[in-house]
Motif scaffolding. Structure first.
Motif, short mmCIF file in Angstrom:
data_model
loop_
_atom_site.label_atom_id
_atom_site.label_comp_id
_atom_site.label_asym_id
_atom_site.label_seq_id
_atom_site.Cartn_x
_atom_site.Cartn_y
_atom_site.Cartn_z
N GLU A 58 12.42 10.27 0.46
CA GLU A 58 12.06 9.62 -0.79
C GLU A 58 12.18 8.10 -0.67
N ALA A 59 13.26 7.63 0.00
CA ALA A 59 13.42 6.19 0.20
C ALA A 59 12.29 5.62 1.04
N GLU A 60 11.94 6.35 2.07
CA GLU A 60 10.84 5.89 2.92
C GLU A 60 9.53 5.89 2.15
N ALA A 61 9.34 6.94 1.29
CA ALA A 61 8.11 6.99 0.51
C ALA A 61 8.04 5.84 -0.49
N LYS A 62 9.19 5.55 -1.16
CA LYS A 62 9.19 4.44 -2.11
C LYS A 62 8.94 3.10 -1.41
N TYR A 63 9.54 2.96 -0.25
CA TYR A 63 9.31 1.72 0.51
C TYR A 63 7.83 1.57 0.85
N LEU A 64 7.26 2.67 1.34
CA LEU A 64 5.84 2.59 1.69
C LEU A 64 4.97 2.40 0.45
N SER A 65 5.40 3.03 -0.69
CA SER A 65 4.65 2.84 -1.93
C SER A 65 4.72 1.39 -2.40
N GLY A 66 5.92 0.81 -2.30
CA GLY A 66 6.05 -0.61 -2.67
C GLY A 66 5.21 -1.52 -1.79
N ALA A 79 29.58 28.17 4.42
CA ALA A 79 29.72 26.83 5.00
C ALA A 79 28.42 26.38 5.67
N GLU A 80 27.81 27.29 6.39
CA GLU A 80 26.55 26.95 7.05
C GLU A 80 25.45 26.68 6.03
N ARG A 81 25.44 27.48 4.94
CA ARG A 81 24.42 27.26 3.90
C ARG A 81 24.63 25.91 3.23
N ALA A 82 25.91 25.57 2.93
CA ALA A 82 26.19 24.27 2.32
C ALA A 82 25.80 23.12 3.26
N GLU A 83 26.09 23.30 4.54
CA GLU A 83 25.71 22.27 5.50
C GLU A 83 24.19 22.12 5.56
N GLY A 84 23.51 23.27 5.47
CA GLY A 84 22.04 23.21 5.46
C GLY A 84 21.51 22.50 4.22
N ASP A 85 22.12 22.82 3.04
CA ASP A 85 21.70 22.13 1.80
C ASP A 85 21.96 20.63 1.90
N LYS A 86 23.11 20.27 2.49
CA LYS A 86 23.43 18.85 2.65
C LYS A 86 22.38 18.15 3.52
N ILE A 87 22.04 18.80 4.60
CA ILE A 87 21.04 18.20 5.49
C ILE A 87 19.70 18.06 4.78
N LEU A 88 19.33 19.11 3.98
CA LEU A 88 18.06 19.04 3.24
C LEU A 88 18.06 17.89 2.24
N LYS A 89 19.20 17.73 1.51
CA LYS A 89 19.27 16.65 0.52
C LYS A 89 19.23 15.27 1.18
N VAL A 90 19.96 15.16 2.30
CA VAL A 90 19.95 13.87 3.01
C VAL A 90 18.55 13.55 3.52
#
Length: 312
Positions: free
Chosen positions: A223-231, A206-217
């Motif tokens: 990535e969204a911030e990078a695309k915004y800055l790239s745009g 459960a802790e590992r899944a929560e960690g993966d979730k946090i990493l993906k989020v």
């Protein structure tokens, strides 16, 4: 004379035997003034029990003492030291798990009740063991295995109270009662370890899944911030290019008389086209560059065949 009374002792020893001085309060009848005394010693923290013709007579304190020969005898010794008895009790719990409990009983003889401690019980250790078995085999079957480990102190108090109530009248003081070990069957311990391991593994997953979730989020947010800055950067870049082209067109139109804005823009685009071809041709992995310059359908077919041959 003394030689007539003790002919053998006088002959063997050549000396007169010792005649003890017995006080009148020790014996109601006046004893003979000539009797044999047997010395004995009692160690520190011990007391001796003296009997006369099988009947209790007195207690002998530590040190040197004497017995009247053929009248008194040292029936036994009692120690005031703290003694320990370890009792192993095998019983089962409420959830039908068999376990072995080790109980350590620390007890001591009461100085004011040495008579009861010596004469009341023939085997005090067996008496204590029987009470420990009785209490534990009455208490443990009412508890589950996990509750047994949590109730060690309560079980020890129950055993001590039961022993104190009984053994005090026999001259023994129960100082401490300790449950030093609770040992279930090895298979039960293995099962408990597996259950605990499974729970910990579940928490770890459960802790590992929560960690993966946090990493993906966080990765998506980055990535969204990078695309915004790239745009934003691309927009600023294009704006700068347009501003540069605009400035170049204005300067070229003003410098060259008769040149229109369209001609100036075509010239700038052609210049950038040649610069792009130059950069591609100067790349280290580039071998052949095809420049579209056909004037008919045959030229286009020839260029397509050449490009296909170079791609093999």
């Amino acid at each position: 004379s003394l030689s007539n009374r003790y002919p053998e002792s006088i002959a063997d020893r050549g000396t007169q035997p010792a005649i003890p001085n017995i006080s009148p309060h020790q014996h109601h009848n006046n004893p003979p003034t000539n009797m044999c005394l047997l010395p004995f010693t009692i160690s520190t923290s011990e007391v001796g029990i003296i009997e006369s013709f099988g009947k209790f007579k007195r207690l002998a304190p530590p040190g040197l003492g004497c017995l009247i020969c053929c009248v008194e005898e040292l029936a036994g010794r009692m120690t005031y030291r703290v003694q320990q008895l370890d009792v192993r009790v095998e019983t089962k719990t409420l959830d039908n798990v068999f376990l072995t409990a080790v109980v350590s009983i620390q007890f001591q003889v009461l100085k004011e009740k040495v008579y009861e401690a010596f004469y009341a019980l023939s085997d005090p250790r067996r008496q204590i063991t029987a009470h420990v078995f009785d209490v534990l085999r009455a208490e443990l079957p009412t508890l589950e295995l996990d509750a047994v480990f949590e109730a060690k102190e309560d079980l020890a108090v129950s055993v001590k109270n039961a022993l104190s109530e009984t053994m005090t009248q026999y001259g023994y003081q129960i100082l401490q009662c300790l449950i030093t070990d609770l040992d279930p069957d090895q298979r039960v311990k293995n099962a408990m370890n597996e259950i605990n391991s499974s729970k910990r593994l579940k928490y770890a997953v459960a802790e590992r899944a929560e960690g993966d979730k946090i990493l993906k989020v966080k990765s998506a947010e980055a990535e969204a911030e990078a695309k915004y800055l790239s745009g934003v950067g691309v927009a600023k870049q294009r704006k700068a290019i347009v501003d540069g082209l605009k400035s170049s067109i204005v300067d070229f139109t003003e410098g060259v008389k008769g040149a229109s804005s369209k001609e100036t823009l075509d010239l700038l685009l052609l210049t950038q086209y040649f610069d792009c071809i130059k950069d591609v041709g100067s790349a280290p992995n580039c071998k052949t560059t095809f420049i579209p310059s056909s004037k008919s359908a045959g030229d286009e077919m020839r260029n397509s065949l050449l490009q296909a041959d170079m791609a093999k």
